[in-house]
Scaffold this motif. Structure first.
Motif, PDB file in Angstrom:
ATOM      1  N   ARG A 191     -36.604  18.699 -14.828  1.00 49.48           N
ATOM      2  CA  ARG A 191     -35.298  19.142 -15.099  1.00 49.48           C
ATOM      3  C   ARG A 191     -34.505  18.038 -15.071  1.00 49.48           C
ATOM      4  N   THR A 192     -34.526  16.921 -14.582  1.00 47.22           N
ATOM      5  CA  THR A 192     -33.741  15.800 -14.519  1.00 47.22           C
ATOM      6  C   THR A 192     -34.167  15.200 -16.008  1.00 47.22           C
ATOM      7  N   ARG A 193     -35.029  14.952 -16.454  1.00 45.42           N
ATOM      8  CA  ARG A 193     -35.412  14.444 -17.795  1.00 45.42           C
ATOM      9  C   ARG A 193     -34.991  15.183 -18.704  1.00 45.42           C
TER      10      ARG A 193
ATOM     11  N   LEU B 254     -32.329  13.688 -21.233  1.00 43.60           N
ATOM     12  CA  LEU B 254     -32.223  13.555 -22.957  1.00 43.60           C
ATOM     13  C   LEU B 254     -31.114  14.540 -23.491  1.00 43.60           C
ATOM     14  N   GLY B 255     -31.108  15.850 -23.042  1.00 44.19           N
ATOM     15  CA  GLY B 255     -29.882  16.625 -23.546  1.00 44.19           C
ATOM     16  C   GLY B 255     -28.436  15.832 -23.500  1.00 44.19           C
TER      17      GLY B 255
ATOM     18  N   LEU C 167     -42.347   0.227 -16.986  1.00 42.00           N
ATOM     19  CA  LEU C 167     -41.380   1.293 -16.879  1.00 42.00           C
ATOM     20  C   LEU C 167     -41.431   2.884 -17.222  1.00 42.00           C
ATOM     21  N   GLY C 168     -42.393   2.949 -18.048  1.00 41.97           N
ATOM     22  CA  GLY C 168     -42.815   4.371 -18.454  1.00 41.97           C
ATOM     23  C   GLY C 168     -42.941   5.001 -17.028  1.00 41.97           C
ATOM     24  N   GLY C 169     -43.422   4.546 -16.211  1.00 46.70           N
ATOM     25  CA  GLY C 169     -43.947   5.427 -15.070  1.00 46.70           C
ATOM     26  C   GLY C 169     -42.661   5.998 -14.314  1.00 46.70           C
ATOM     27  N   ARG C 170     -41.498   5.108 -14.428  1.00 45.47           N
ATOM     28  CA  ARG C 170     -40.409   5.702 -13.837  1.00 45.47           C
ATOM     29  C   ARG C 170     -39.806   6.954 -14.402  1.00 45.47           C
ATOM     30  N   TRP C 171     -39.960   6.873 -15.771  1.00 43.25           N
ATOM     31  CA  TRP C 171     -39.591   8.224 -16.302  1.00 43.25           C
ATOM     32  C   TRP C 171     -40.261   9.371 -16.143  1.00 43.25           C
TER      33      TRP C 171
END
Length: 108
Positions: free
Chosen positions: A82-84, A88-89, A72-76
Motif C-alpha cells: 500500500r505504501t509503494r 508511485l501514485g 537499495l532495491g531491498g528497501r523499496w
C-alpha cells in the motif's frame, strides 16, 4: 545507462525525431513520463540541469534502478504494498503536474 544517454544525445542531434510521446503527439497533453527521453538526451549532451528540469521523477526513477543492485532495491520491496502504491501514485501525479506546467498546458 551512460552509453545509452550519449547515444540518445547523438541520435537526437543528428536526426531530431520530434515528439515521441503518442499521447502528447495526438492530444498535445503530456503524460507523466513525458520528458523521460529528454532526461537521457540532456545528460548525454552534458547538460544535467536541463535533464533535471525535463522530468525530475524519471531522473529519480532511473537513479533508483541504477542503484538498486547496490542494495537499495531491498528497501523499496521492504515497504508495504500500500505504501509503494501511494508513493508511485503521488510521484505520477506530481510528474503530470510538472509536465503540464513545463509544457505550458497549465499556467501557474
Amino acid at each position: 545507462m551512460a552509453i545509452a544517454a550519449v547515444g540518445a544525445a547523438w541520435i537526437h542531434r543528428v536526426n531530431d525525431p520530434g515528439v515521441l510521446c503518442p499521447l502528447r503527439a495526438l492530444t498535445g497533453i503530456p503524460c507523466p513520463v513525458c520528458g523521460g527521453t529528454t532526461v537521457f538526451i540532456e545528460f548525454g549532451a552534458g547538460r544535467p540541469a536541463e535533464a533535471v528540469l525535463a522530468n525530475p521523477v524519471a531522473l529519480t526513477a532511473a537513479a533508483g534502478v541504477a542503484l538498486a543492485p547496490l542494495g537499495l532495491g531491498g528497501r523499496w520491496w521492504a515497504l508495504q504494498p500500500r505504501t509503494r502504491a501511494w508513493l508511485l501514485g503521488s510521484a505520477l501525479v506530481g510528474s503530470e503536474l510538472w509536465q503540464l506546467v513545463r509544457l505550458g498546458v497549465l499556467r501557474v
